[in-house]
Scaffold this active site. Structure first.
Site, short mmCIF file in Angstrom:
data_model
loop_
_atom_site.label_atom_id
_atom_site.label_comp_id
_atom_site.label_asym_id
_atom_site.label_seq_id
_atom_site.Cartn_x
_atom_site.Cartn_y
_atom_site.Cartn_z
N LYS A 262 29.81 23.39 33.81
CA LYS A 262 29.96 24.16 34.83
C LYS A 262 29.65 23.57 36.35
O LYS A 262 28.72 23.05 36.52
CB LYS A 262 28.81 25.30 34.65
CG LYS A 262 28.97 26.33 35.89
CD LYS A 262 27.69 27.50 35.65
CE LYS A 262 27.82 28.36 36.92
NZ LYS A 262 26.81 29.47 36.66
N ARG B 108 29.67 35.91 43.47
CA ARG B 108 28.29 36.21 43.96
C ARG B 108 28.46 37.45 44.90
O ARG B 108 27.17 38.00 45.05
CB ARG B 108 27.96 34.80 44.76
CG ARG B 108 27.86 33.63 43.93
CD ARG B 108 27.82 32.24 44.70
NE ARG B 108 27.57 31.17 43.59
CZ ARG B 108 27.49 30.10 43.66
NH1 ARG B 108 27.77 29.70 45.11
NH2 ARG B 108 27.23 29.05 42.72
N LYS C 63 23.68 24.87 44.63
CA LYS C 63 23.29 24.81 43.30
C LYS C 63 23.62 23.45 42.79
O LYS C 63 23.76 23.25 41.68
CB LYS C 63 23.99 26.10 42.67
CG LYS C 63 23.41 27.30 42.88
CD LYS C 63 23.94 28.27 41.95
CE LYS C 63 23.41 29.86 42.44
NZ LYS C 63 23.82 30.70 41.43
N GLU D 235 28.06 16.35 29.02
CA GLU D 235 27.37 17.39 28.86
C GLU D 235 27.33 18.23 27.61
O GLU D 235 26.78 18.91 26.87
CB GLU D 235 27.35 18.11 30.16
CG GLU D 235 26.71 17.52 31.29
CD GLU D 235 25.25 17.97 31.53
OE1 GLU D 235 24.69 18.79 30.83
OE2 GLU D 235 24.73 17.66 32.12
N LYS E 154 34.10 25.61 33.39
CA LYS E 154 34.16 26.26 34.28
C LYS E 154 34.14 25.88 35.77
O LYS E 154 33.29 24.85 35.83
CB LYS E 154 33.00 27.51 34.39
CG LYS E 154 32.98 28.42 35.42
CD LYS E 154 31.80 29.56 35.27
CE LYS E 154 31.74 30.57 36.34
NZ LYS E 154 30.52 31.31 36.41
N SER F 251 36.37 33.93 39.59
CA SER F 251 36.46 35.04 40.36
C SER F 251 37.40 34.39 41.55
O SER F 251 38.52 35.29 41.88
CB SER F 251 35.42 35.54 41.04
OG SER F 251 34.52 34.56 41.43
N TYR G 172 39.26 37.88 34.21
CA TYR G 172 39.28 39.30 35.03
C TYR G 172 40.53 39.67 34.99
O TYR G 172 40.98 40.99 35.05
CB TYR G 172 38.90 39.06 36.36
CG TYR G 172 37.58 38.47 36.80
CD1 TYR G 172 36.35 39.32 36.72
CD2 TYR G 172 37.46 37.08 37.18
CE1 TYR G 172 35.14 38.94 36.67
CE2 TYR G 172 35.97 36.69 37.19
CZ TYR G 172 35.06 37.28 36.95
OH TYR G 172 33.68 36.92 36.91
#
Length: 330
Positions: free
Chosen positions: A196, A206, A223, A239, A254, A280, A319
């Site tokens: 991510k 968000r 982040k 990872e 992502k 998004s 989506y």
């Protein structure tokens, strides 16, 4: 060698193209992200994500039935909790009567065969908008993992099929696997957000959850101390492999379309299904450009989804799931 070999022979018409097509899409390739809010018979469109709504539990259940009828077999769910329930511990995240726990129970009661994958991260519950507990000006990795285990077990108790940790804390997959097994949920799977990235494509998401980091000089402004640097490729493979070793049943990359090189690298490296989140911002860009007549909405939507599948995705969280499924069912 030309002229004995002519590639165009296999492109003469759609019937020929269809029988030699290397990649195909079906509604079961999609997972539909859903946003849940308090209330009854309530829905509110997210301005930066046209066609996507925050819904109360009752309307969420009705939409789940609709997408299941289209052939979609998985939903990942996110909750927008009231500001009064937010703190720095995230304790509302494992409230057995919390919004997330209620909606999991409602979906599984109404549509038992729908695979429910709730988000596991503290940002919707945090007064700081971070995915973990803030301690001494940073996100405390191990204390956050303790909270995530409680959260995941509460999701399993509510009926979740998989838990989906999106927090990017070190070692959280192992802790979740141990915690779920100890609580008697060895059959509940883990779909780990393994690669991510700290991406600017998450803005509309968000907005939907009001979960952006708050402007506070005493905490990280973004982040990037836990989500990945988008300049890195080898790190993503590391990872993903670590998460598989720790017990992940699926791994996720992502964002999606801008990270297809990572999707292929991860697919080549792991022996578990790879999920890709078509996020998004990627959704919003297609919607905005098509509204202005700059792109053909349906053609671009299907092309991007096909490209994600071609790159190695076993499951695409998007989506566009409902819209794409409708076209595929024609």
């Amino acid at each position: 060698m030309f002229p004995l070999q002519r590639g165009r022979r296999l492109r003469v018409n759609e019937s020929i193209r269809s029988i030699v097509r290397e990649t195909t899409l079906s509604p079961s390739d999609f997972m539909f992200p859903m946003f849940i809010t308090e209330g009854e018979n309530y829905k509110s469109e997210i301005p930066s994500m046209p066609g996507i709504f925050r819904r109360s539990i009752d309307l969420t259940v009705e939409e789940v039935k609709e997408v299941f009828a289209l052939g979609i077999r998985a939903v990942n769910i996110y909750v927008k909790v009231d500001e009064s329930l937010k703190d720095n511990t995230g304790k509302e995240a494992w409230n057995p009567n919390g919004l997330m726990q209620q909606v999991i129970k409602a979906i599984k009661a109404a549509c038992p065969e729908m695979i429910v994958m709730p988000d596991v991260a503290l940002d919707p519950y945090s007064i700081y908008g971070h995915d973990g507990i803030i301690n001494n000006g940073d996100v405390a990795n191990d204390a956050t993992n303790d909270a995530l285990v409680k959260m995941a077990v509460s999701h399993a108790q509510a009926g979740a099929d998989f838990v989906a940790p999106s927090d990017m804390m070190d070692g959280r997959v192992l802790r979740l696997r141990q915690g779920l097994d100890a609580a008697g949920f060895s059959n509940v799977g883990i779909m780990s957000y393994s690669a991510k990235y700290a991406s600017a494509f998450y803005g509309p998401f968000r907005d939907a959850l009001d979960s952006a980091p708050v402007d506070n000089a005493e905490i990280p402004k973004d982040k990037k101390t836990y989500q990945m640097d988008y300049a890195n490729r080898i790190e993503a493979i590391k990872e993903a492999l670590m998460d598989v070793e720790e017990g992940a049943d699926m791994v996720m990359v992502k964002p999606g379309i801008a990270y297809l090189d990572i999707v292929r690298e991860v697919k080549n490296a792991v022996n578990v299904p790879v999920t890709v989140f078509h996020v998004s911002g990627e959704y919003a860009m297609i919607k905005a450009a098509s509204e202005r007549g700059w792109l053909d909405h349906d053609k671009i939507m299907m092309e991007q989804l096909m490209c994600i599948k071609r790159a190695g995705a076993s499951l695409i969280s998007t989506y566009f799931a409902k819209e794409a499924a409708v076209l595929l069912n024609i």
